[in-house]
Write a protein that holds these residues in place. Structure first.
Motif: not given
Lengths: 242, 242
Positions: A186-188, A190-192, A196-197, A199, B159-160, B163-164, B167, B181
């Motif tokens: 779910l984290t990934v 939502k981030a995509l 990610p900034g 959520v 992890l999130n 991704l920040v 990005f 992605y």
């Protein structure tokens, strides 16, 4: 399209299989002997360790004499400059931004191919090869490509190590590691989807010092992991206070 | 099943909607007034900020007088000990290990529910509620639950933030963020399938110092990100040399 791929590692093997499947006139060449390499190929892809690229390029030039080398010579590395191929008349970079491993299926329609070339003509050849492969061609200069490579370290290698840490903590507590799968997925997602900034959750962004202190204390036996916890917590707080 | 959920934040709202949908006799209660709270419910779930749990529990006890409080009172927090509910006769923890956000659909069949209780009877009530919700019940004591919470910080929040970083590097280089992605999706799929410790790639695990130095140099303008790069690189090298 006539393509020779030099290097029998993971990337060279994956690309060879795919180009062959797509109907290319392909040869997969051993990087030590270069036996069978065709000077009149459309494209020679050097798929060897970064540090060996320059040497392999020189070997190709030595064999051919630069006159008769009609192929565009390109490497497939994210962090190596195109200049390492300086001895070749036509040169390029063909960097597939994906992680290749033995036996794993790759959905090529989703693989970004970062292309750089010494000339319009060489770029045309790389574009044609990208189309052949079925990937998503993106022109990018050396600096951009190095940025993509660095982004990949965060988005792939470092992300993976966060999971290593999560798994090891669960194992230490005698809990099944798969209990974290739904949260990770779910984290990934939502981030995509949302960026990610947008959520962020958790103690760092909330400024929840008692929980952060508790976590740091429980990591006291693992100074490497504790340092990572500290560093990322600072990064989150710095980024989210912008 | 008669359930009162105290707290109108994200977790309280999600759980209320789900229990109601599953046919529970549910009341969703405001945490400041506690208006409408039923002392004879099977379960009262306190879904408020960690730091407010103890106070809300005391308010419940004060209203009821501990004699007439027949409900099991449980909080839904990962990092809060069950002892914060000490004033309640029957107490428990009902910690859904998932990230809840407004409007997002949750697949409850995949949500681990970490349960702790003061007695077999209270545990039976929590188990019944978990079944009602449709989640995966796992009995876990306070120490285990705190471990799960910490694992979640690595597997979700940190992890999130990787991704920040990824990005932001792509944006800086004027490249579309979605080019990462496919790599992220494959990385997570491989890590969960094969175990993240078995699928490491990249400069840190290879011991590729020239690339690591190049990356650190290119992060010189962002000391927070650079420190994270250093710390995770050390962690990877430490973990993979075990």
């Amino acid at each position: 399209m006539k393509i020779d791929i030099v290097g029998k590692g993971k990337v060279g093997t994956h690309l060879s299989q795919r180009f062959e499947k797509q109907g290319a006139d392909l040869r997969h060449i051993d990087s030590r002997s270069l036996k069978g390499l065709r000077m009149d190929a459309d494209l020679i892809l050097i798929a060897v360790t970064d540090t060996a690229i320059e040497e392999v390029a020189r070997m190709i030039c030595d064999i051919s004499g630069s006159e008769s080398l009609r192929a565009v010579v390109a490497h497939v590395s994210g962090s190596t400059p195109i200049e390492k191929l300086a001895c070749c008349m036509k040169r390029g970079v063909f960097y597939p931004f994906q992680s290749f491993s033995k036996g794993a299926e790759i959905d090529y329609s989703k693989v970004p191919l970062l292309l750089e070339a010494d000339s319009k003509d060489s770029m045309d050849v790389l574009q044609k090869a990208a189309e052949f492969l079925g990937g998503r061609a993106i022109e990018a200069d050396g600096e951009q490509r190095r940025g993509v490579h660095l982004a990949g370290v965060f988005g792939c290698n470092f992300l993976n190590e966060m999971l290593v840490s999560a798994f090891s903590i669960l194992k230490e507590k005698h809990l099944p590691v798969d209990l974290i799968y739904p949260l990770v997925e779910l984290t990934v997602a939502k981030a995509l989807e949302q960026g990610p900034g947008n959520v962020r959750t958790g103690p760092a962004v909330r400024g929840d010092s008692p929980t952060i202190d508790l976590h740091l204390k429980s990591l006291a036996d693992n100074p490497h992991q504790q340092l990572v916890y500290r560093a990322i917590t600072s990064l989150i707080q710095h980024n989210s206070n912008k």
